[in-house]
Scaffold this motif. Structure first.
Motif, mmCIF file in Angstrom:
data_model
loop_
_atom_site.group_PDB
_atom_site.id
_atom_site.type_symbol
_atom_site.label_atom_id
_atom_site.label_comp_id
_atom_site.label_asym_id
_atom_site.label_seq_id
_atom_site.Cartn_x
_atom_site.Cartn_y
_atom_site.Cartn_z
ATOM 1 N N ALA A 32 0.834 -1.195 0.000
ATOM 2 C CA ALA A 32 0.000 0.000 0.000
ATOM 3 C C ALA A 32 0.871 1.249 0.000
ATOM 4 O O ALA A 32 0.607 2.209 -0.737
ATOM 5 N N GLU A 33 1.923 1.239 0.808
ATOM 6 C CA GLU A 33 2.826 2.383 0.862
ATOM 7 C C GLU A 33 3.496 2.628 -0.486
ATOM 8 O O GLU A 33 3.602 3.759 -0.948
ATOM 9 N N ILE A 36 1.113 4.287 -2.814
ATOM 10 C CA ILE A 36 0.968 5.715 -2.509
ATOM 11 C C ILE A 36 2.140 6.494 -3.093
ATOM 12 O O ILE A 36 1.954 7.545 -3.711
ATOM 13 N N GLU A 37 3.351 5.971 -2.894
ATOM 14 C CA GLU A 37 4.540 6.640 -3.430
ATOM 15 C C GLU A 37 4.458 6.807 -4.948
ATOM 16 O O GLU A 37 4.924 7.800 -5.492
ATOM 17 N N LYS A 39 1.711 7.134 -6.516
ATOM 18 C CA LYS A 39 0.457 7.855 -6.769
ATOM 19 C C LYS A 39 -0.566 7.003 -7.526
ATOM 20 O O LYS A 39 -1.338 7.497 -8.344
ATOM 21 N N PHE A 41 -3.530 5.411 -6.635
ATOM 22 C CA PHE A 41 -4.472 5.382 -5.527
ATOM 23 C C PHE A 41 -5.501 4.262 -5.654
ATOM 24 O O PHE A 41 -6.022 3.789 -4.645
ATOM 25 N N CYS A 44 -3.650 1.401 -4.198
ATOM 26 C CA CYS A 44 -3.552 1.652 -2.758
ATOM 27 C C CYS A 44 -4.862 1.274 -2.065
ATOM 28 O O CYS A 44 -4.853 0.648 -1.009
ATOM 29 N N LYS A 48 -5.386 -1.412 0.868
ATOM 30 C CA LYS A 48 -6.011 -1.001 2.124
ATOM 31 C C LYS A 48 -7.158 -1.945 2.469
ATOM 32 O O LYS A 48 -7.320 -2.343 3.622
#
Length: 67
Positions: A32-33, A36-37, A39, A41, A44, A48
């Motif tokens: 997930a991280e 995010i890095e 972008k 989503f 992500c 999540k």
């Protein structure tokens, strides 16, 4: 009955438990991280949801009985 995204998230959670055991949530959090890095989503959000499934505990119990 689950939609396709939910089914895939649950399938991934079961696989993570089988492969990584207690470390499955850590692996999902790292994925997930990374999303995010980058972008990404949508990805992500999927990771999540997988984390939520892993935290639920029902997945752990059912996976333990299946494997």
């Amino acid at each position: 009955m689950f939609d396709e995204d939910e089914r895939l998230a649950r399938q991934e959670a079961h696989w993570l438990i089988k492969e990584f055991g207690a470390e499955a949530p850590l692996y999902a959090a790292m994925k997930a991280e990374k999303a995010i890095e980058q972008k990404d989503f949508g990805r992500c959000a999927r990771w999540k949801r997988i984390l939520e499934i892993l935290a639920d505990g029902r997945t752990t119990k059912s996976a333990g009985s299946k494997y």
